[in-house]
Design a protein around this motif. Structure first.
Motif, PDB file in Angstrom:
ATOM      1  N   PRO A 112     -20.284  27.394  41.374  1.00  0.00           N
ATOM      2  CA  PRO A 112     -20.975  26.140  41.850  1.00  0.00           C
ATOM      3  C   PRO A 112     -21.509  25.335  40.887  1.00  0.00           C
ATOM      4  O   PRO A 112     -21.516  24.081  40.797  1.00  0.00           O
ATOM      5  CB  PRO A 112     -21.618  26.126  42.976  1.00  0.00           C
ATOM      6  N   LEU A 113     -21.943  25.998  39.698  1.00  0.00           N
ATOM      7  CA  LEU A 113     -22.654  25.445  38.483  1.00  0.00           C
ATOM      8  C   LEU A 113     -21.792  25.284  37.353  1.00  0.00           C
ATOM      9  O   LEU A 113     -20.891  26.422  37.006  1.00  0.00           O
ATOM     10  CB  LEU A 113     -23.880  26.291  38.410  1.00  0.00           C
ATOM     11  N   SER A 114     -21.789  24.051  36.781  1.00  0.00           N
ATOM     12  CA  SER A 114     -21.159  23.897  35.465  1.00  0.00           C
ATOM     13  C   SER A 114     -22.476  23.547  34.371  1.00  0.00           C
ATOM     14  O   SER A 114     -23.165  22.595  34.745  1.00  0.00           O
ATOM     15  CB  SER A 114     -20.217  22.773  35.316  1.00  0.00           C
ATOM     16  N   THR A 115     -22.724  24.336  33.246  1.00  0.00           N
ATOM     17  CA  THR A 115     -23.815  24.244  32.313  1.00  0.00           C
ATOM     18  C   THR A 115     -23.311  24.002  30.998  1.00  0.00           C
ATOM     19  O   THR A 115     -22.510  24.758  30.596  1.00  0.00           O
ATOM     20  CB  THR A 115     -24.946  25.357  32.581  1.00  0.00           C
ATOM     21  N   PHE A 116     -23.785  22.845  30.220  1.00  0.00           N
ATOM     22  CA  PHE A 116     -23.477  22.681  28.871  1.00  0.00           C
ATOM     23  C   PHE A 116     -24.450  21.907  28.121  1.00  0.00           C
ATOM     24  O   PHE A 116     -25.227  21.208  28.689  1.00  0.00           O
ATOM     25  CB  PHE A 116     -22.059  21.879  28.860  1.00  0.00           C
ATOM     26  N   SER A 117     -24.425  22.073  26.935  1.00  0.00           N
ATOM     27  CA  SER A 117     -25.372  21.195  25.895  1.00  0.00           C
ATOM     28  C   SER A 117     -24.611  19.939  25.668  1.00  0.00           C
ATOM     29  O   SER A 117     -23.597  19.591  25.517  1.00  0.00           O
ATOM     30  CB  SER A 117     -25.489  22.047  24.664  1.00  0.00           C
ATOM     31  N   SER A 118     -25.645  19.016  25.538  1.00  0.00           N
ATOM     32  CA  SER A 118     -25.135  17.576  25.004  1.00  0.00           C
ATOM     33  C   SER A 118     -24.611  17.705  23.686  1.00  0.00           C
ATOM     34  O   SER A 118     -24.745  18.433  22.807  1.00  0.00           O
ATOM     35  CB  SER A 118     -26.384  16.836  25.115  1.00  0.00           C
ATOM     36  N   ASP A 119     -23.741  16.712  23.411  1.00  0.00           N
ATOM     37  CA  ASP A 119     -23.270  16.497  22.246  1.00  0.00           C
ATOM     38  C   ASP A 119     -22.964  15.138  21.480  1.00  0.00           C
ATOM     39  O   ASP A 119     -22.386  14.351  22.339  1.00  0.00           O
ATOM     40  CB  ASP A 119     -21.942  17.549  22.186  1.00  0.00           C
ATOM     41  N   VAL A 120     -23.361  14.964  20.326  1.00  0.00           N
ATOM     42  CA  VAL A 120     -23.304  13.466  19.888  1.00  0.00           C
ATOM     43  C   VAL A 120     -22.689  13.386  18.863  1.00  0.00           C
ATOM     44  O   VAL A 120     -22.702  12.560  18.048  1.00  0.00           O
ATOM     45  CB  VAL A 120     -24.676  12.896  20.003  1.00  0.00           C
ATOM     46  N   ASP A 121     -21.942  14.642  18.253  1.00  0.00           N
ATOM     47  CA  ASP A 121     -20.937  14.585  17.178  1.00  0.00           C
ATOM     48  C   ASP A 121     -19.689  13.652  17.222  1.00  0.00           C
ATOM     49  O   ASP A 121     -19.406  13.296  18.476  1.00  0.00           O
ATOM     50  CB  ASP A 121     -20.535  15.928  17.013  1.00  0.00           C
ATOM     51  N   THR A 122     -19.299  13.227  16.125  1.00  0.00           N
ATOM     52  CA  THR A 122     -18.179  12.414  16.066  1.00  0.00           C
ATOM     53  C   THR A 122     -16.840  12.634  15.420  1.00  0.00           C
ATOM     54  O   THR A 122     -15.981  11.901  15.223  1.00  0.00           O
ATOM     55  CB  THR A 122     -18.404  10.750  16.274  1.00  0.00           C
ATOM     56  N   ALA A 123     -17.440  13.629  14.745  1.00  0.00           N
ATOM     57  CA  ALA A 123     -16.512  14.001  13.475  1.00  0.00           C
ATOM     58  C   ALA A 123     -14.931  14.122  13.915  1.00  0.00           C
ATOM     59  O   ALA A 123     -13.898  13.686  13.321  1.00  0.00           O
ATOM     60  CB  ALA A 123     -16.830  15.358  12.642  1.00  0.00           C
ATOM     61  N   SER A 124     -14.598  14.708  15.094  1.00  0.00           N
ATOM     62  CA  SER A 124     -13.388  15.158  15.635  1.00  0.00           C
ATOM     63  C   SER A 124     -12.461  13.843  15.557  1.00  0.00           C
ATOM     64  O   SER A 124     -11.207  13.755  15.356  1.00  0.00           O
ATOM     65  CB  SER A 124     -13.086  15.662  16.932  1.00  0.00           C
ATOM     66  N   TYR A 125     -13.129  12.696  16.088  1.00  0.00           N
ATOM     67  CA  TYR A 125     -12.379  11.449  16.304  1.00  0.00           C
ATOM     68  C   TYR A 125     -11.871  10.855  14.775  1.00  0.00           C
ATOM     69  O   TYR A 125     -10.617  10.683  14.539  1.00  0.00           O
ATOM     70  CB  TYR A 125     -13.057  10.382  17.152  1.00  0.00           C
ATOM     71  N   SER A 126     -12.621  10.597  13.828  1.00  0.00           N
ATOM     72  CA  SER A 126     -12.450  10.198  12.557  1.00  0.00           C
ATOM     73  C   SER A 126     -11.495  11.092  11.979  1.00  0.00           C
ATOM     74  O   SER A 126     -10.701  10.749  11.072  1.00  0.00           O
ATOM     75  CB  SER A 126     -13.622   9.766  11.612  1.00  0.00           C
ATOM     76  N   ASN A 127     -11.580  12.590  12.226  1.00  0.00           N
ATOM     77  CA  ASN A 127     -10.761  13.359  11.612  1.00  0.00           C
ATOM     78  C   ASN A 127      -9.137  13.300  12.117  1.00  0.00           C
ATOM     79  O   ASN A 127      -8.283  13.269  11.513  1.00  0.00           O
ATOM     80  CB  ASN A 127     -11.267  14.868  11.643  1.00  0.00           C
ATOM     81  N   LEU A 128      -9.345  13.248  13.427  1.00  0.00           N
ATOM     82  CA  LEU A 128      -7.746  12.764  13.977  1.00  0.00           C
ATOM     83  C   LEU A 128      -7.078  11.697  13.537  1.00  0.00           C
ATOM     84  O   LEU A 128      -5.711  11.433  13.408  1.00  0.00           O
ATOM     85  CB  LEU A 128      -8.108  12.788  15.332  1.00  0.00           C
TER      86      LEU A 128
END
Length: 559
Positions: A112-128
């Motif tokens: 019932p729980l989903s836990t994750f860290s925030s992420d403000v990276d953007t590298a993947s978009y400009s690399n794509l």
């Protein structure tokens, strides 16, 4: 420090004619098209730079008077195409990415729980965006970074609010699977900058031989020149370069000395092996020596990530930055170049060093990261921000988190203040999507345990979920206790007319599902993603959403 308002970036085509690109590269090399056939060897990694005598032991040129156009004048336009010329195919094994497995659908009855860290990276978009010209590496596409590249119109917290962020939620039909629902969770940080005594910044610059390309060291120098223009007399800048060894080029130079700093940047030459770990150690020592209490103390590492001397694996380097994390010095990472880009290395350093990671493929991207988003890149307002979503079995049968594949945490990590998580800067937004399978449609039942919904009989609550957010104040130090806030997502969050933000962000996520070859992409398609994005451009003052529509077209043209 000059926090100038963001200004629209010029519209940039995704492809540059090859002939024009060749002329630009030849110009960088110091020859004309007529000279191209000669046997003369010219240095290609240097813009206008001071005339200096060679320095001993591989030290970088530091002093000297440069030509007027190289002094950081706003009128100076570096001779770069934006973006770079269409490259050839990537050589197998030349670029390295972290291929984390994607999250499957999970039964609410047992998970019932989903836990994750925030992420403000953007590298993947400009690399794509860069890769559409040469073939996309699916393992390098991180859906959360594609989505978080863009701004969204989430309401910011009011002045004097209890928390430095707000949470916005919305639920609608999943565009790629009409039998499922899609829940959007948006965290918007305050745009108010924390009180600061100034910036203590160390530029850690890779000048090794692998940086000897027009899209690496020359672009690096001009990118940091843009950053220098944002600084003033309260700020201090140090510069460390590394190749086979490392050198301190500048030590605590006032940020107002724009000409001096830009001259240093444009004097750099590339050559030698890559001892990145030694450079990191020196940069940390310099940042700690010049530490500004109450200020922003940060190392900005610029590299292609191709470390080959000393500790060079992601595990070794993350151990190094984790040991320094308690010093209060953060690390931001800027990636440059193609063919040998070590994305996994750079992302690991940023994630474990309380920093962020962006990929710079054009000067326009450098302006976005280092000028337009200066405050969010430099100033943290919520540290170690974690999210834990509790799903309601009365409404949701199963679910899956899109992206965040290397940001997932164990459920018990949510309450563990020693567990590091992502930091969120001023004005940053963090967006996450959950694909939901309605209760009863997959044979699932209720859950048990000491949870919000566990003691309710099925049908007594119509919430989709509750979003729990835990974070630390950045001025509390590494041992500070975290604070938790919770945000129920009730039935009223569902809409048949999703907002423009939902439509656009879900279109970006849909492209991510296609680009990664997701097992769960269902009926995801480029036509649907493009139409939804094109219909949700909104004001788009910087042209970034319109550029995404062009990116979808370019991706389609790859075949």
């Amino acid at each position: 420090m000059n926090l100038a308002p963001r200004r629209p970036a010029p519209a940039v085509p995704l492809l540059v004619p090859l002939a024009a690109a060749l002329s630009v590269v030849l110009a960088l090399a110091g020859c004309t098209a007529q000279d191209a056939g000669s046997d003369t060897t010219t240095e290609t990694t240097t813009l206008t730079a001071p005339d200096t005598a060679p320095l001993p032991d591989g030290a970088q040129a530091l002093d000297g008077a440069s030509a007027p156009e190289a002094r950081g004048d706003q009128s100076f336009v570096p001779p770069y195409p934006e973006p770079y010329p269409e490259p050839g195919p990537v050589e197998p094994g030349g670029e390295e990415y972290d291929d984390s497995p994607e999250s499957p659908f999970l039964d609410v009855a047992t998970s019932p729980l989903s836990t994750f860290s925030s992420d403000v990276d953007t590298a993947s978009y400009s690399n794509l965006r860069r890769q559409v010209n040469q073939g996309v590496a699916p393992e390098g596409v991180r859906i959360e970074e594609l989505v978080n590249y863009f701004d969204y119109d989430y309401p910011a917290p009011a002045a004097g609010a209890e928390r430095p962020f707000s949470v916005t939620t919305e639920v609608a039909q999943a565009p790629w699977n009409p039998e499922h629902q899609l829940a959007m969770v948006g965290v918007q940080a305050t745009e108010a900058l924390p009180t600061s005594e100034g910036n203590n910044i160390v530029f850690l610059l890779d000048v090794s031989g692998s940086m000897d390309e027009p899209d690496k060291l020359p672009l690096l120098a001009e990118s940091f020149a843009l950053l220098v223009e944002q600084l003033d007399e309260r700020d201090r800048v140090s510069i460390v370069t590394y190749a086979g060894d490392n050198r301190v080029v500048a030590d605590s130079v006032p940020g107002s000395e724009h000409g001096v700093l830009v001259d240093h940047l444009r004097s750099l030459r590339a050559g030698g092996s890559t001892g990145g770990a030694a450079g990191l150690t020196t940069a940390y020592e310099l940042a700690e020596k010049n530490f500004v209490r109450g200020g922003n103390n940060r190392v900005i590492l610029a590299t292609d990530g191709d470390f080959n001397v000393g500790p060079s694996s992601p595990a070794e380097l993350t151990t190094l930055v984790e040991a320094e994390r308690a010093s209060g010095v953060y690390v931001s990472v800027l990636g440059f170049g193609m063919y040998n880009l070590k994305d996994s290395m750079m992302e690991a350093i940023a994630d474990h060093g309380n920093g962020n990671y962006a990929y710079i493929d054009t000067l326009a991207e450098a302006r976005k990261v280092l000028v337009d988003e200066f405050g969010s890149t430099m100033f943290v307002v919520a540290q170690d921000l974690k999210l834990q979503v509790e799903l309601n079995p009365a409404v949701v049968g199963s679910y899956r988190l899109l992206g965040y594949d290397n940001r997932r945490l164990a459920d018990e990590d949510f309450d563990d203040d020693t567990k590091d998580a992502g930091d969120v800067g001023a004005g940053h937004s963090v967006t996450a999507f959950y694909e939901l399978v309605p209760a009863g449609s997959d044979g699932s039942t209720g859950s048990d345990g000491d949870l919000e919904y566990s003691d309710r009989e099925v049908g007594t609550s119509d919430d989709f979920m509750t979003v729990h957010v835990r974070y630390k104040s950045p001025d509390g130090g590494p041992s500070a206790a975290s604070t938790e806030a919770e945000f129920p997502v009730g039935a009223a969050a569902y809409t048949t007319t999703p907002s423009a933000d939902f439509e656009f962000a879900s279109a970006v996520a849909e492209l991510g599902l296609i680009a990664t070859g997701s097992e769960y992409r269902a009926d995801a398609n480029l036509d649907g993603a493009r139409a939804r994005a094109a219909g949700a451009l909104g004001a788009d003052p910087y042209g970034l959403r319109a550029e995404f529509v062009d990116l979808v077209d370019a991706y389609r043209a790859m075949g």
